[in-house]
Design a protein around this motif. Sequence first.
Motif, mmCIF file in Angstrom:
data_model
loop_
_atom_site.group_PDB
_atom_site.id
_atom_site.type_symbol
_atom_site.label_atom_id
_atom_site.label_comp_id
_atom_site.label_asym_id
_atom_site.label_seq_id
_atom_site.Cartn_x
_atom_site.Cartn_y
_atom_site.Cartn_z
ATOM 1 N N ALA A 1 3.757 -1.280 4.472
ATOM 2 C CA ALA A 1 2.542 -0.397 4.887
ATOM 3 C C ALA A 1 2.043 -0.860 6.172
ATOM 4 O O ALA A 1 2.103 -0.162 6.949
ATOM 5 N N LEU A 2 1.875 -1.992 6.424
ATOM 6 C CA LEU A 2 1.331 -2.541 7.687
ATOM 7 C C LEU A 2 2.329 -2.441 8.775
ATOM 8 O O LEU A 2 2.147 -1.990 9.852
ATOM 9 N N LYS A 3 3.642 -2.540 8.340
ATOM 10 C CA LYS A 3 4.711 -2.411 9.414
ATOM 11 C C LYS A 3 4.800 -0.835 9.878
ATOM 12 O O LYS A 3 4.989 -0.576 11.088
ATOM 13 N N SER B 1 7.835 -6.282 0.079
ATOM 14 C CA SER B 1 6.561 -5.958 -0.115
ATOM 15 C C SER B 1 5.797 -4.735 0.178
ATOM 16 O O SER B 1 6.240 -4.177 1.250
ATOM 17 N N GLU C 1 10.881 -6.111 3.728
ATOM 18 C CA GLU C 1 10.062 -6.957 3.779
ATOM 19 C C GLU C 1 9.388 -7.281 2.488
ATOM 20 O O GLU C 1 8.580 -8.241 2.368
ATOM 21 N N GLY D 1 2.326 1.331 9.537
ATOM 22 C CA GLY D 1 0.980 1.951 9.909
ATOM 23 C C GLY D 1 0.517 2.983 8.884
ATOM 24 O O GLY D 1 -0.201 3.845 9.054
ATOM 25 N N THR E 1 12.669 -0.404 4.652
ATOM 26 C CA THR E 1 11.448 -0.948 5.223
ATOM 27 C C THR E 1 11.106 -1.974 3.922
ATOM 28 O O THR E 1 10.631 -3.152 4.080
ATOM 29 N N THR F 1 2.907 -4.199 0.603
ATOM 30 C CA THR F 1 1.696 -4.408 1.674
ATOM 31 C C THR F 1 2.476 -4.551 2.899
ATOM 32 O O THR F 1 2.020 -3.825 3.815
ATOM 33 N N ARG F 2 3.361 -5.415 3.168
ATOM 34 C CA ARG F 2 3.900 -5.737 4.370
ATOM 35 C C ARG F 2 4.468 -4.435 5.012
ATOM 36 O O ARG F 2 4.652 -4.227 6.294
ATOM 37 N N THR G 1 -0.680 3.472 4.524
ATOM 38 C CA THR G 1 -1.612 2.859 3.325
ATOM 39 C C THR G 1 -0.593 2.262 2.272
ATOM 40 O O THR G 1 0.550 2.912 2.101
ATOM 41 N N LYS G 2 -0.845 1.171 1.642
ATOM 42 C CA LYS G 2 0.139 0.499 0.338
ATOM 43 C C LYS G 2 0.231 1.753 -0.493
ATOM 44 O O LYS G 2 1.291 2.029 -1.088
#
Length: 320
Positions: free
Chosen positions: A46-48, A41, A39, A50, A35, A43-44, A52-53
């Motif tokens: 982590a968002l994907k 990144s 992505e 769910g 992932t 950050t991205r 934290t970074k």
Amino acid sequence: MRRLECSDNEVPAELIVRLGLTAMIPPADMVLFATVVREESFTRAALKLGITKQTVSERIRHLEERLGVRLLERTTRRLRVTGAGVMYSERCSAIAALIEEANSEVQQGLADPTGLLRVSSPVLYGRRYLTPVISKYLARYPQARVELVLADRRPHLIEEGFDVAIHLGPLNDSSLVARKLGEGAVRFVASPRFLSKHGTPDARELRSARCIGFSAFETWEAGGVKSRIDPVLMVNDSELACEAAIAGVGIARVPDIVCREAVRDGRLKVLFGPQPAMLRAIHVVYPSRLNLPNKVRLFVDALATLAEPPPQRTRSRKRK
């Protein structure tokens, strides 16, 4: 000899190295790494996922430590995948897809298909084989709907919004998932009236024979002999070619499912021996295995069990 001390659930690193075992990496970390690479990144990713970074960063660091390989080069502005990371991410991506597919199959297997299923098929195959498949599919799954489009061309599945398509002949799009349904025989045929008037040709005489084709110049192969023919009649439909052959216009090369009945009742004769002129593979194709809708999976299964043309085999007669 020094004794290795460890708890019941731990294996010392020295033992792993000594026995040459591969470090066991949790599949979740492999999916996480795939992932991050996709992505580009933390950050991205982590968002994907769910999380934290910081969790992503720590798990990637632990992954590299366990593998003993640098997978990512980090700077303040960008993330670069190392050579080893590129190879590893390809494997991780494949594993992530398999996990997603397994989860999807389990979840979707619990529900009957609903909604519209769009199917594309060559005209002849659709007419001869798909009606019983679709009727049984709709009878079994009353919440489903089917749109069948018959056309003698290969559509762009995603662009034209088709869920599945039937392809005859070789596959030329490696991005599609394909399942082979069978093989269709193609035969050389001519009418008894034509043969009585012009004689029965052998394979070497096919070049000069009166033929029914689909284009101005075609190359036919019979008995291991290739012949470039110049048709006396060109058509764009196999059933028309068969009807023209029955009428005595010339020799046609048509699918067995078109000429089978005419051969059986004597209106046509098969030329150049019992072996077919060629065998054309029949596949059902769809865009992706990932997140495959239940309506597609169940329809493909129905095709495989109900629509497969039986192989045409010639039985040798036993000598008395």
